[in-house]
Design a protein around this motif. Structure first.
Motif, mmCIF file in Angstrom:
data_model
loop_
_atom_site.group_PDB
_atom_site.id
_atom_site.type_symbol
_atom_site.label_atom_id
_atom_site.label_comp_id
_atom_site.label_asym_id
_atom_site.label_seq_id
_atom_site.Cartn_x
_atom_site.Cartn_y
_atom_site.Cartn_z
ATOM 1 N N GLN A 56 0.826 -1.213 0.000
ATOM 2 C CA GLN A 56 0.000 0.000 0.000
ATOM 3 C C GLN A 56 0.860 1.262 0.000
ATOM 4 O O GLN A 56 0.560 2.233 -0.705
ATOM 5 C CB GLN A 56 -0.936 0.008 1.202
ATOM 6 C CG GLN A 56 -2.041 -1.014 1.116
ATOM 7 C CD GLN A 56 -2.835 -1.103 2.417
ATOM 8 O OE1 GLN A 56 -2.472 -0.517 3.430
ATOM 9 N NE2 GLN A 56 -3.930 -1.858 2.373
ATOM 10 N N MET A 57 1.942 1.258 0.775
ATOM 11 C CA MET A 57 2.827 2.416 0.833
ATOM 12 C C MET A 57 3.460 2.697 -0.530
ATOM 13 O O MET A 57 3.504 3.837 -0.986
ATOM 14 C CB MET A 57 3.925 2.190 1.882
ATOM 15 C CG MET A 57 3.451 2.245 3.306
ATOM 16 S SD MET A 57 4.739 1.797 4.487
ATOM 17 C CE MET A 57 5.966 3.049 4.188
ATOM 18 N N VAL A 58 3.944 1.629 -1.186
ATOM 19 C CA VAL A 58 4.607 1.787 -2.473
ATOM 20 C C VAL A 58 3.613 2.270 -3.526
ATOM 21 O O VAL A 58 3.915 3.163 -4.322
ATOM 22 C CB VAL A 58 5.289 0.469 -2.902
ATOM 23 C CG1 VAL A 58 5.762 0.532 -4.343
ATOM 24 C CG2 VAL A 58 6.449 0.152 -1.980
ATOM 25 N N LYS A 59 2.413 1.685 -3.547
ATOM 26 C CA LYS A 59 1.393 2.104 -4.519
ATOM 27 C C LYS A 59 1.030 3.577 -4.343
ATOM 28 O O LYS A 59 0.902 4.315 -5.312
ATOM 29 C CB LYS A 59 0.131 1.249 -4.377
ATOM 30 C CG LYS A 59 0.203 -0.066 -5.082
ATOM 31 C CD LYS A 59 -1.142 -0.758 -4.982
ATOM 32 C CE LYS A 59 -1.121 -2.114 -5.656
ATOM 33 N NZ LYS A 59 -2.424 -2.780 -5.557
ATOM 34 N N SER A 60 0.855 4.011 -3.106
ATOM 35 C CA SER A 60 0.454 5.401 -2.877
ATOM 36 C C SER A 60 1.583 6.376 -3.220
ATOM 37 O O SER A 60 1.322 7.487 -3.680
ATOM 38 C CB SER A 60 0.005 5.601 -1.429
ATOM 39 O OG SER A 60 1.091 5.460 -0.551
ATOM 40 N N TYR A 62 4.395 5.697 -5.413
ATOM 41 C CA TYR A 62 4.963 5.598 -6.760
ATOM 42 C C TYR A 62 3.954 5.226 -7.847
ATOM 43 O O TYR A 62 4.232 5.400 -9.031
ATOM 44 C CB TYR A 62 6.114 4.584 -6.780
ATOM 45 C CG TYR A 62 7.263 5.013 -5.915
ATOM 46 C CD1 TYR A 62 8.163 5.975 -6.359
ATOM 47 C CD2 TYR A 62 7.440 4.479 -4.643
ATOM 48 C CE1 TYR A 62 9.218 6.380 -5.560
ATOM 49 C CE2 TYR A 62 8.498 4.874 -3.849
ATOM 50 C CZ TYR A 62 9.380 5.829 -4.309
ATOM 51 O OH TYR A 62 10.424 6.232 -3.517
ATOM 52 N N GLY A 63 2.800 4.685 -7.490
ATOM 53 C CA GLY A 63 1.834 4.260 -8.500
ATOM 54 C C GLY A 63 2.374 3.091 -9.309
ATOM 55 O O GLY A 63 3.277 2.380 -8.884
ATOM 56 N N GLY A 64 1.850 2.889 -10.503
ATOM 57 C CA GLY A 64 2.319 1.808 -11.349
ATOM 58 C C GLY A 64 1.826 0.453 -10.873
ATOM 59 O O GLY A 64 0.985 0.337 -9.976
ATOM 60 N N LYS A 65 2.375 -0.589 -11.467
ATOM 61 C CA LYS A 65 1.972 -1.961 -11.140
ATOM 62 C C LYS A 65 3.102 -2.644 -10.383
ATOM 63 O O LYS A 65 4.260 -2.605 -10.805
ATOM 64 C CB LYS A 65 1.679 -2.728 -12.431
ATOM 65 C CG LYS A 65 1.251 -4.143 -12.211
ATOM 66 C CD LYS A 65 0.945 -4.844 -13.517
ATOM 67 C CE LYS A 65 0.497 -6.265 -13.246
ATOM 68 N NZ LYS A 65 0.219 -6.982 -14.487
#
Length: 106
Positions: A56-60, A62-65
């Motif tokens: 969740q931290m990485v998605k918020s 940096y976005g992407g897959k």
């Protein structure tokens, strides 16, 4: 000759206290080093408690897959390494330090 005998007796009388003081100093040093070693071995509380939280931290941030997420050591601490695919097709890695919560793009 009398002065030499007096000096030798004085030195002999002073040596046991010096030996005790030096052994006391060594015991103080060894006990303080043991305390430092004990402090280092105490695990620190984790800010990132599991893989889902790291994801969740990485998605918020940096976005992407997210292509993969694995646990690893980061700066000597527990952590995670994420492999991401950006919107424009670039693959990159992000390391997450679980103790501090810091993220590093590589």
């Amino acid at each position: 000759m009398k002065i030499a005998v007096i000096l030798m007796v004085g030195v002999c009388l002073c040596l046991p206290p010096l030996a005790q003081a030096s052994s006391l100093g060594l015991s103080i040093l060894s006990s303080s080093s043991m305390m430092l070693a004990a402090e280092k071995s105490v695990p620190q509380p984790l800010r990132v408690k599991n893989r889902q939280q790291a994801t969740q931290m990485v998605k918020s941030q940096y976005g992407g897959k997210i292509l993969s997420m694995q646990s690893t050591k980061v700066n000597g601490n527990s952590g995670y390494r994420a492999k991401l695919l950006s919107a424009d097709g670039v693959v990159f890695y992000v390391s997450i330090d679980a103790v501090t919560g810091q993220m590093f793009r590589r």
